[in-house]
Design an enzyme around this catalytic site. Structure first.
Site, PDB file in Angstrom:
ATOM      1  N   ALA A  14       6.622  13.974  13.007  1.00  0.00           N
ATOM      2  CA  ALA A  14       7.725  13.520  12.639  1.00  0.00           C
ATOM      3  C   ALA A  14       8.493  14.871  11.921  1.00  0.00           C
ATOM      4  O   ALA A  14       9.800  15.165  12.243  1.00  0.00           O
ATOM      5  CB  ALA A  14       7.601  12.487  11.436  1.00  0.00           C
ATOM      6  N   GLY A  17       9.672  16.629  15.078  1.00  0.00           N
ATOM      7  CA  GLY A  17      10.618  15.827  15.762  1.00  0.00           C
ATOM      8  C   GLY A  17      11.880  15.734  14.922  1.00  0.00           C
ATOM      9  O   GLY A  17      12.893  15.601  15.677  1.00  0.00           O
ATOM     10  N   ASP A  18      11.910  15.468  13.551  1.00  0.00           N
ATOM     11  CA  ASP A  18      13.145  15.738  12.826  1.00  0.00           C
ATOM     12  C   ASP A  18      13.954  16.565  13.133  1.00  0.00           C
ATOM     13  O   ASP A  18      15.268  16.636  13.657  1.00  0.00           O
ATOM     14  CB  ASP A  18      12.804  15.774  11.213  1.00  0.00           C
ATOM     15  CG  ASP A  18      14.275  15.608  10.526  1.00  0.00           C
ATOM     16  OD1 ASP A  18      15.087  14.870  10.677  1.00  0.00           O
ATOM     17  OD2 ASP A  18      13.848  16.530   9.597  1.00  0.00           O
ATOM     18  N   ALA A  19      13.328  18.147  13.282  1.00  0.00           N
ATOM     19  CA  ALA A  19      13.992  19.243  13.469  1.00  0.00           C
ATOM     20  C   ALA A  19      14.667  19.383  15.022  1.00  0.00           C
ATOM     21  O   ALA A  19      15.710  19.673  15.397  1.00  0.00           O
ATOM     22  CB  ALA A  19      13.422  20.484  13.141  1.00  0.00           C
ATOM     23  N   GLU A  22      17.286  16.969  15.609  1.00  0.00           N
ATOM     24  CA  GLU A  22      18.725  17.339  14.974  1.00  0.00           C
ATOM     25  C   GLU A  22      19.352  18.543  15.701  1.00  0.00           C
ATOM     26  O   GLU A  22      20.581  18.583  15.704  1.00  0.00           O
ATOM     27  CB  GLU A  22      18.348  18.022  13.475  1.00  0.00           C
ATOM     28  CG  GLU A  22      19.282  18.509  12.820  1.00  0.00           C
ATOM     29  CD  GLU A  22      20.172  17.562  11.648  1.00  0.00           C
ATOM     30  OE1 GLU A  22      21.446  17.641  11.669  1.00  0.00           O
ATOM     31  OE2 GLU A  22      19.641  16.416  11.242  1.00  0.00           O
TER      32      GLU A  22
END
Length: 136
Positions: A14, A17-19, A22
Site C-alpha cells: 500500500a 501503491g499510494d505513491a 498519486e
C-alpha cells in the site's frame, strides 16, 4: 536488486501503491490542463481520498473487474495491521483504501504495467462519471 512483491506485507504494498496511484492522477490532471497547485490538490482528492478508493473497490466488485490474484492482494492490504489511523473517515473505509493501494502496489512491483494502466484508467473514468455512491 528486485523486490519480491510476494513476500511483502499489505502495508508495504500500500505504501508504494499510494505513491504510484498519486502519480497517475497528477499526470492525468496536468494533461487535462490544470496547473494551479491549490486546484490540483483539491481536484486530486476526488480520486485519491480513502472514501473515493473504497468506493472504487466496491464498484470493481460490482463489475467483477478483478481476478482472484488481484483480490488476494487487495485483501492482503485490507486485512493488514496498520499502526496509523484514518484521519477523516471510518476504519472500514480506511482499510478498504489500504487494500486498494496494496492492489496498485502489487501491480507495479509485479511489472503488470498494462493491467495497472487499465485499472487506473477505469478508476479515472468512474470518478469523472461521478457514479461512486460511497465517495459522496
Amino acid at each position: 536488486m528486485a523486490v519480491d512483491y510476494r513476500q511483502l506485507n499489505g502495508i508495504a504494498l500500500a505504501y508504494l501503491g499510494d505513491a504510484v496511484y498519486e502519480v497517475f492522477i497528477r499526470e492525468h490532471l496536468l494533461a487535462k490542463g490544470m496547473a494551479k497547485p491549490n486546484r490540483l490538490q483539491h481536484v486530486a482528492t476526488n480520486y485519491v481520498s480513502a472514501k473515493a478508493q473504497a468506493a472504487l473497490i466496491e464498484k470493481m466488485q460490482e463489475e467483477d473487474l478483478l481476478n482472484m490474484e488481484e483480490w488476494g492482494y487487495f485483501k492482503r492490504g485490507r486485512n493488514a495491521n496498520s499502526y496509523t489511523h484514518a484521519k477523516n473517515t471510518n476504519v472500514l473505509t480506511y482499510r478498504m483504501s489500504t487494500g486498494f493501494e496494496a492492489l496498485i502496489g502489487y501491480l507495479q512491483l509485479a511489472g503488470k504495467r498494462e493491467r495497472l494502466n487499465e485499472i487506473v484508467q477505469w478508476c479515472i473514468m468512474h470518478v469523472e462519471k461521478g457514479d461512486l455512491s460511497r465517495a459522496k
